[in-house]
Motif scaffolding. Structure first.
Motif, PDB file in Angstrom:
ATOM      1  N   UNK A  34       0.802  -1.217   0.000  1.00 18.27           N
ATOM      2  CA  UNK A  34       0.000   0.000   0.000  1.00 18.27           C
ATOM      3  C   UNK A  34       0.840   1.274   0.000  1.00 18.27           C
ATOM      4  N   UNK A  35       2.011   1.241   0.624  1.00 18.40           N
ATOM      5  CA  UNK A  35       2.755   2.481   0.842  1.00 18.40           C
ATOM      6  C   UNK A  35       3.241   3.111  -0.455  1.00 18.40           C
ATOM      7  N   UNK A  36       3.688   2.277  -1.425  1.00 16.06           N
ATOM      8  CA  UNK A  36       4.190   2.835  -2.676  1.00 16.06           C
ATOM      9  C   UNK A  36       3.158   3.684  -3.390  1.00 16.06           C
ATOM     10  N   UNK A  37       1.897   3.225  -3.406  1.00 20.03           N
ATOM     11  CA  UNK A  37       0.838   3.992  -4.049  1.00 20.03           C
ATOM     12  C   UNK A  37       0.492   5.263  -3.305  1.00 20.03           C
ATOM     13  N   UNK A  38       0.514   5.205  -1.972  1.00 26.89           N
ATOM     14  CA  UNK A  38       0.205   6.388  -1.165  1.00 26.89           C
ATOM     15  C   UNK A  38       1.246   7.474  -1.397  1.00 26.89           C
ATOM     16  N   UNK A  39       2.511   7.104  -1.328  1.00 20.62           N
ATOM     17  CA  UNK A  39       3.585   8.092  -1.466  1.00 20.62           C
ATOM     18  C   UNK A  39       3.638   8.663  -2.878  1.00 20.62           C
ATOM     19  N   UNK A  40       3.132   7.936  -3.869  1.00 20.52           N
ATOM     20  CA  UNK A  40       3.132   8.437  -5.239  1.00 20.52           C
ATOM     21  C   UNK A  40       2.175   9.608  -5.426  1.00 20.52           C
ATOM     22  N   UNK A  41       1.188   9.752  -4.532  1.00 17.37           N
ATOM     23  CA  UNK A  41       0.191  10.823  -4.660  1.00 17.37           C
ATOM     24  C   UNK A  41       0.847  12.201  -4.534  1.00 17.37           C
ATOM     25  N   UNK A  42       0.536  13.076  -5.467  1.00 14.72           N
ATOM     26  CA  UNK A  42       1.075  14.437  -5.435  1.00 14.72           C
ATOM     27  C   UNK A  42       0.599  15.180  -4.193  1.00 14.72           C
ATOM     28  N   UNK A  43      -0.661  14.992  -3.811  1.00 19.26           N
ATOM     29  CA  UNK A  43      -1.198  15.682  -2.631  1.00 19.26           C
ATOM     30  C   UNK A  43      -0.453  15.238  -1.378  1.00 19.26           C
ATOM     31  N   UNK A  44      -0.200  13.942  -1.239  1.00 16.16           N
ATOM     32  CA  UNK A  44       0.559  13.439  -0.088  1.00 16.16           C
ATOM     33  C   UNK A  44       1.942  14.078  -0.050  1.00 16.16           C
ATOM     34  N   UNK A  45       2.593  14.137  -1.196  1.00 17.95           N
ATOM     35  CA  UNK A  45       3.944  14.695  -1.248  1.00 17.95           C
ATOM     36  C   UNK A  45       3.962  16.160  -0.841  1.00 17.95           C
ATOM     37  N   UNK A  46       2.954  16.901  -1.258  1.00 26.54           N
ATOM     38  CA  UNK A  46       2.890  18.320  -0.895  1.00 26.54           C
ATOM     39  C   UNK A  46       2.598  18.484   0.594  1.00 26.54           C
ATOM     40  N   UNK A  47       1.611  17.744   1.100  1.00 28.55           N
ATOM     41  CA  UNK A  47       1.209  17.876   2.502  1.00 28.55           C
ATOM     42  C   UNK A  47       2.327  17.498   3.468  1.00 28.55           C
ATOM     43  N   UNK A  48       3.140  16.528   3.105  1.00 29.39           N
ATOM     44  CA  UNK A  48       4.204  16.084   4.005  1.00 29.39           C
ATOM     45  C   UNK A  48       5.561  16.676   3.650  1.00 29.39           C
ATOM     46  N   UNK A  49       5.562  17.720   2.818  1.00 31.31           N
ATOM     47  CA  UNK A  49       6.781  18.465   2.543  1.00 31.31           C
ATOM     48  C   UNK A  49       7.785  17.752   1.676  1.00 31.31           C
ATOM     49  N   UNK A  50       7.327  16.791   0.877  1.00 32.98           N
ATOM     50  CA  UNK A  50       8.237  16.048   0.016  1.00 32.98           C
ATOM     51  C   UNK A  50       8.529  16.829  -1.261  1.00 32.98           C
ATOM     52  N   UNK A  51       7.584  17.631  -1.692  1.00 32.79           N
ATOM     53  CA  UNK A  51       7.759  18.442  -2.895  1.00 32.79           C
ATOM     54  C   UNK A  51       7.014  19.754  -2.691  1.00 32.79           C
ATOM     55  N   UNK A  52       7.409  20.810  -3.381  1.00 29.97           N
ATOM     56  CA  UNK A  52       6.683  22.080  -3.274  1.00 29.97           C
ATOM     57  C   UNK A  52       5.382  22.035  -4.068  1.00 29.97           C
ATOM     58  N   UNK A  53       4.420  22.895  -3.688  1.00 32.68           N
ATOM     59  CA  UNK A  53       3.157  22.951  -4.415  1.00 32.68           C
ATOM     60  C   UNK A  53       3.369  23.444  -5.844  1.00 32.68           C
TER      61      UNK A  53
END
Length: 540
Positions: A34-53
């Motif tokens: 499950x984790x690979x699909x969750x982390x692939x989400x752009x919204x998840x990445x933005x919310x957890x500071x993985x990428x800028x908006x």
């Protein structure tokens, strides 16, 4: 070949026990997928500071966080698997599963309540994955030991092999939950809360289901609780307690335990690992999972959406759907093999054919990816070369499911005697999680840097290492757990036969009566006699 209806009805209680115990293995598959699909989400990445908006994306940062979220589960599972041995030996298989299920639930709570804001950021995800992994690691070690100890030799491969079916079901569920989230949820914390919250479903089924099953007869016998062992064995076999087959099976169990008691007053760690016929079993348990983790399947398993994107399935919907189909194929292939072939083909032949098939298919995928790389611009539909590579990956998982997927768990559950099974399964499971951690941690980097060469690397390992290993290990199909000492040279066949005959002679008068009160006479006598000798004190 196929399912014998008489065996199915006779062993229906063992199938039920396996079905319940292996809901913990659904958690194994689900959490790793499950984790690979969750982390692939752009919204998840933005919310957890993985990428800028907005602005440039740091792919190295995304790969690093993705690898961390996936791999910390395996890190926790490694230590959970090691911790399970003394706990399982002390309180039994059934209660150990319940204990670690509760630990898992704590980790699931932490993952679900993470908000991506303030103090409940990635730390909650990481911490929850470690705690959940600790529980899953222990469950993955204890569940196959529990099921194997309760299964008759005629169908033990099939029943123990249900482990991999449940793993595949867990992975498939994770893919389709991610697919559904990708279609219907876009800018909401539900992107991670629904997938992580779903963990409570299999955990709850396992916890409540354990209340309906009984403890392992072999563990009970090893603790000097002979009457309970006899009653539970007869219950699982759906036979009277004084029937000939139950009588013989219990005699085999007690003979194996008696042999150990006569040799050693106490089973220390040195004897457990280095005793006659033991060390080679631990080596096999360690290396069979080392090789399994490097066959390439888990790299596809954890990062299926990313891998299908790399071969031409661009767009979240296409890649997630392709991953979901991969999960379905895996479940169907594993189920067919476990229920129709595992107890007729044998372990060695299945592992060898599986390794050769997987290596061949990965060589084809790597060659196609080299000669027909995916377009740099997104296409509405995958190209013909992408569809061909996807087909090769689907056929690859069929070969995986007929050998190196289910059989390592079946094999290591086969080879260890009761007195060291909790150690053996702990070593096997910890090896699985250790290399699982390494593979999940390095796959994003390998995938980014090597491209098509990643498939060639895994293909070479399949054919060059796993196929020869398959031919070197002993065959265990159709042999009882107590016969493994003979196969691995811990005792001769003649000595074992003499011990079994003596045990049966000691219990003959007891089994002659159908009443439980008279049935327990010889067993109770043996228990009283043995209490002065550490109450069958083989495992403390």
């Amino acid at each position: 070949m196929g399912i014998n209806e008489a065996h199915l009805l006779k062993n229906i209680r063992v199938y039920w026990l396996a079905f319940i115990a292996y809901w913990g293995i659904v958690l194994f598959g689900y959490d790793t997928g499950v984790a690979g699909g969750v982390v692939q989400s752009k919204y998840f990445q933005i919310q957890f500071g993985v990428r800028p908006a907005v602005g440039p994306v740091n792919q190295s940062r995304i790969d690093n966080v993705s690898a961390n979220v996936v791999s910390v589960l395996q890190a926790g599972a490694f230590f959970g698997a090691l911790s399970s041995a003394p706990v399982s030996a002390w309180i039994g298989r059934r209660r150990t599963l319940l204990f670690y299920t509760l630990i898992f639930a704590v980790g699931a709570v932490l993952q679900t309540i993470a908000s991506g804001e303030g103090k409940r950021g990635l730390g909650y995800i990481y911490g929850g994955r470690v705690v959940s992994g600790f529980g899953i690691g222990a469950i993955s070690a204890v569940a196959p030991a529990y099921v194997s100890e309760c299964s008759p030799k005629e169908v033990r491969g099939r029943i123990t092999g249900m482990f991999q079916i449940m793993v595949a079901i867990g992975v498939m569920i994770s893919y389709f939950i991610n697919f559904g989230i990708g279609l219907h949820v876009h800018n909401s914390p539900n992107i991670w809360r629904i997938p992580f919250g779903f963990q409570f479903v299999p955990a709850g089924i396992l916890a409540f289901g354990l209340l309906t099953v009984r403890e392992s007869p072999r563990w009970l016998a090893s603790k000097g609780r002979g009457v309970e062992a006899l009653v539970n064995l007869a219950y699982l076999r759906r036979r009277p307690s004084n029937s000939e087959d139950v009588r013989h099976e219990l005699a085999e169990i007690e003979a194996a335990l008696e042999e150990e008691r006569e040799v050693r007053a106490n089973l220390g760690l040195r004897e457990a690992f280095l005793g006659r016929g033991n060390f080679i079993r631990f080596l096999i348990a360690f290396f069979i999972f080392f090789l399994q983790q490097w066959c390439g399947q888990n790299s596809v398993n954890y990062y299926a959406p990313q891998i299908f994107t790399s071969i031409g399935y661009t767009g979240a919907t296409n890649s997630l759907l392709a991953a979901g189909v991969y999960g379905v194929v895996k479940v169907i292939a594993t189920t067919i093999f476990i229920f129709f072939f595992v107890d007729s083909w044998g372990r060695k032949a299945s592992l060898f054919i599986s390794a050769i098939g997987m290596g061949t298919l990965f060589f084809i995928v790597g060659a196609l990816l080299k000669t027909h790389p995916p377009s740099s611009t997104p296409l509405p539909n995958p190209p013909a070369s992408g569809k061909a590579m996807a087909a090769m990956i689907y056929i690859y998982v069929c070969f995986y499911s007929m050998g190196w997927g289910p059989l390592p768990w079946v094999y290591v559950s086969d080879i260890f005697p009761t007195r060291t099974r909790h150690y053996g399964l702990a070593v096997a499971s910890s090896s699985q999680w250790l290399w699982n951690f390494v593979v999940s941690r390095v796959t994003p980097t390998i995938h980014t840097r090597l491209g098509y060469k990643m498939f060639l690397m895994f293909a070479s390992l399949n054919i060059g290492a796993m196929a020869p290993f398959s031919l070197l290990i002993p065959e265990t199909k159709g042999r009882s757990l107590e016969e493994m000492d003979i196969i691995f040279g811990a005792i001769s066949a003649d000595d074992r036969a003499a011990h079994v005959a003596r045990r049966r002679g000691q219990g003959a008068s007891c089994f002659a009566s159908s009443s439980l009160s008279s049935l327990t006479c010889g067993v109770n006598d043996r228990i009283l006699e043995s209490r002065g000798r550490r109450r069958f004190g083989l495992i403390r």
